[in-house]
Write a protein that holds these residues in place. Structure first.
Motif, PDB file in Angstrom:
ATOM      1  N   ASP A 178       0.733  -0.810  -0.160  1.00 50.48           N
ATOM      2  CA  ASP A 178       0.181   0.480   0.051  1.00 50.48           C
ATOM      3  C   ASP A 178       1.333   1.483   0.075  1.00 50.48           C
ATOM      4  N   LEU A 179       1.467   1.889  -1.151  1.00 50.63           N
ATOM      5  CA  LEU A 179       2.362   2.700  -1.059  1.00 50.63           C
ATOM      6  C   LEU A 179       1.639   4.035  -1.492  1.00 50.63           C
ATOM      7  N   VAL A 180       0.725   4.460  -0.338  1.00 51.98           N
ATOM      8  CA  VAL A 180       0.149   5.372  -0.541  1.00 51.98           C
ATOM      9  C   VAL A 180       0.448   6.904   0.396  1.00 51.98           C
ATOM     10  N   CYS A 181       1.116   7.803  -0.401  1.00 53.53           N
ATOM     11  CA  CYS A 181       1.432   9.232   0.587  1.00 53.53           C
ATOM     12  C   CYS A 181       1.617   8.850   2.114  1.00 53.53           C
ATOM     13  N   SER A 182       2.049   9.727   2.619  1.00 49.22           N
ATOM     14  CA  SER A 182       2.125   9.948   3.927  1.00 49.22           C
ATOM     15  C   SER A 182       1.256  11.245   4.496  1.00 49.22           C
ATOM     16  N   LYS A 237      -0.653  13.861   4.623  1.00 46.78           N
ATOM     17  CA  LYS A 237      -2.508  13.950   5.853  1.00 46.78           C
ATOM     18  C   LYS A 237      -3.155  13.708   4.575  1.00 46.78           C
ATOM     19  N   GLY A 238      -4.297  13.377   4.412  1.00 46.61           N
ATOM     20  CA  GLY A 238      -5.388  13.290   3.367  1.00 46.61           C
ATOM     21  C   GLY A 238      -4.912  12.906   2.566  1.00 46.61           C
ATOM     22  N   CYS A 239      -3.760  13.127   1.589  1.00 44.81           N
ATOM     23  CA  CYS A 239      -3.409  12.740   0.281  1.00 44.81           C
ATOM     24  C   CYS A 239      -3.154  10.997  -0.551  1.00 44.81           C
ATOM     25  N   PRO A 240      -4.161  11.090  -1.560  1.00 47.92           N
ATOM     26  CA  PRO A 240      -4.528   9.301  -1.877  1.00 47.92           C
ATOM     27  C   PRO A 240      -3.490   8.991  -2.845  1.00 47.92           C
ATOM     28  N   GLN A 241      -2.825  10.181  -3.010  1.00 51.63           N
ATOM     29  CA  GLN A 241      -1.849   9.411  -4.704  1.00 51.63           C
ATOM     30  C   GLN A 241      -1.063   8.371  -3.572  1.00 51.63           C
ATOM     31  N   GLN A 242       0.010   8.197  -5.157  1.00 51.29           N
ATOM     32  CA  GLN A 242       1.007   6.861  -4.744  1.00 51.29           C
ATOM     33  C   GLN A 242       2.435   7.304  -4.675  1.00 51.29           C
ATOM     34  N   ALA A 243       2.890   6.853  -3.638  1.00 48.53           N
ATOM     35  CA  ALA A 243       4.425   7.811  -3.401  1.00 48.53           C
ATOM     36  C   ALA A 243       4.784   7.610  -3.850  1.00 48.53           C
ATOM     37  N   VAL A 244       5.655   8.121  -4.763  1.00 43.79           N
ATOM     38  CA  VAL A 244       7.177   7.637  -5.366  1.00 43.79           C
ATOM     39  C   VAL A 244       8.480   7.815  -4.276  1.00 43.79           C
ATOM     40  N   TRP A 245       8.433   8.700  -3.969  1.00 47.99           N
ATOM     41  CA  TRP A 245       9.693   8.650  -2.196  1.00 47.99           C
ATOM     42  C   TRP A 245       9.766   8.139  -1.241  1.00 47.99           C
ATOM     43  N   GLY A 246      10.757   7.342  -0.802  1.00 47.08           N
ATOM     44  CA  GLY A 246      10.429   6.754   0.704  1.00 47.08           C
ATOM     45  C   GLY A 246      11.637   7.825   1.632  1.00 47.08           C
ATOM     46  N   LEU A 247      10.708   8.655   2.826  1.00 46.89           N
ATOM     47  CA  LEU A 247      11.595   9.420   3.488  1.00 46.89           C
ATOM     48  C   LEU A 247      11.764   9.115   4.740  1.00 46.89           C
ATOM     49  N   LEU A 248      13.351   8.757   4.786  1.00 48.88           N
ATOM     50  CA  LEU A 248      13.998   7.788   5.861  1.00 48.88           C
ATOM     51  C   LEU A 248      14.309   8.569   7.312  1.00 48.88           C
ATOM     52  N   TRP A 249      13.445   7.787   8.224  1.00 50.66           N
ATOM     53  CA  TRP A 249      14.289   8.595   9.813  1.00 50.66           C
ATOM     54  C   TRP A 249      14.444   8.094  10.807  1.00 50.66           C
ATOM     55  N   ASN A 250      14.971   9.250  11.597  1.00 54.11           N
ATOM     56  CA  ASN A 250      14.782   8.565  12.554  1.00 54.11           C
ATOM     57  C   ASN A 250      14.882   9.173  14.106  1.00 54.11           C
ATOM     58  N   ASN A 251      14.337   9.081  15.374  1.00 55.50           N
ATOM     59  CA  ASN A 251      13.890  10.004  16.456  1.00 55.50           C
ATOM     60  C   ASN A 251      14.455   9.528  17.997  1.00 55.50           C
ATOM     61  N   PRO A 252      16.033   9.960  17.904  1.00 56.36           N
ATOM     62  CA  PRO A 252      16.810   9.382  18.390  1.00 56.36           C
ATOM     63  C   PRO A 252      16.433   9.328  19.911  1.00 56.36           C
ATOM     64  N   ASP A 278      13.422   1.975  -4.288  1.00 57.10           N
ATOM     65  CA  ASP A 278      14.869   0.692  -4.068  1.00 57.10           C
ATOM     66  C   ASP A 278      14.750   0.575  -2.533  1.00 57.10           C
ATOM     67  N   LEU A 279      13.837   0.635  -1.819  1.00 57.87           N
ATOM     68  CA  LEU A 279      12.879   0.288  -0.469  1.00 57.87           C
ATOM     69  C   LEU A 279      12.888  -1.317  -0.472  1.00 57.87           C
ATOM     70  N   GLU A 280      13.190  -1.708   0.535  1.00 63.76           N
ATOM     71  CA  GLU A 280      12.840  -3.285   0.648  1.00 63.76           C
ATOM     72  C   GLU A 280      11.144  -3.515   0.951  1.00 63.76           C
ATOM     73  N   GLN A 281      10.188  -4.236   0.308  1.00 69.41           N
ATOM     74  CA  GLN A 281       8.659  -4.383   0.136  1.00 69.41           C
ATOM     75  C   GLN A 281       8.557  -5.552   1.519  1.00 69.41           C
ATOM     76  N   GLN A 282       7.582  -5.087   2.565  1.00 67.18           N
ATOM     77  CA  GLN A 282       7.669  -6.595   3.275  1.00 67.18           C
ATOM     78  C   GLN A 282       6.657  -7.712   2.532  1.00 67.18           C
ATOM     79  N   THR A 283       7.688  -8.950   3.046  1.00 65.33           N
ATOM     80  CA  THR A 283       7.505 -10.310   2.417  1.00 65.33           C
ATOM     81  C   THR A 283       5.557 -10.195   2.865  1.00 65.33           C
ATOM     82  N   GLN A 284       4.593 -10.602   2.530  1.00 70.60           N
ATOM     83  CA  GLN A 284       3.185 -11.226   2.939  1.00 70.60           C
ATOM     84  C   GLN A 284       3.231 -12.599   3.092  1.00 70.60           C
ATOM     85  N   PRO A 285       2.507 -12.980   4.089  1.00 73.78           N
ATOM     86  CA  PRO A 285       3.381 -14.311   4.825  1.00 73.78           C
ATOM     87  C   PRO A 285       1.882 -15.819   4.190  1.00 73.78           C
TER      88      PRO A 285
END
Length: 81
Positions: free
Chosen positions: A14-18, A20-35, A74-81
């Motif tokens: 489910d590659l939907v933009c993060s 708020k309220g955006c239904p568009q397909q995502a094309v970018w992955g933003l990698l982040w970390n809260n230390p 370039d992001l790893e897809q989660q494998t489905q069981p």
């Protein structure tokens, strides 16, 4: 495919933009970390369409959380069981 850092959480089909309220397909992955709550190696992923990429990068960057942005392909897809 594997992600560039080898540390990012896998994403689902489910590659939907993060944005708020955006239904568009995502094309970018933003990698982040809260230390304050994540180990230094951990990379959470927000997905972004072209329209919301700058806004989401600015939001994460202002907090010092943004670690990088990569194409969704370039992001790893989660494998489905």
């Amino acid at each position: 495919m594997t992600d560039l850092l080898g540390l990012a959480d896998p994403i689902t089909d489910d590659l939907v933009c993060s944005g708020k309220g955006c239904p568009q397909q995502a094309v970018w992955g933003l990698l982040w970390n809260n230390p304050k709550i994540h180990t230094p190696q951990r990379r959470k992923v927000w997905l972004a369409c072209d329209e919301h990429r700058d806004h989401l990068e600015t939001f994460l960057g202002a907090r010092g959380f943004l670690k990088g942005t990569v194409p969704v392909d370039d992001l790893e897809q989660q494998t489905q069981p």
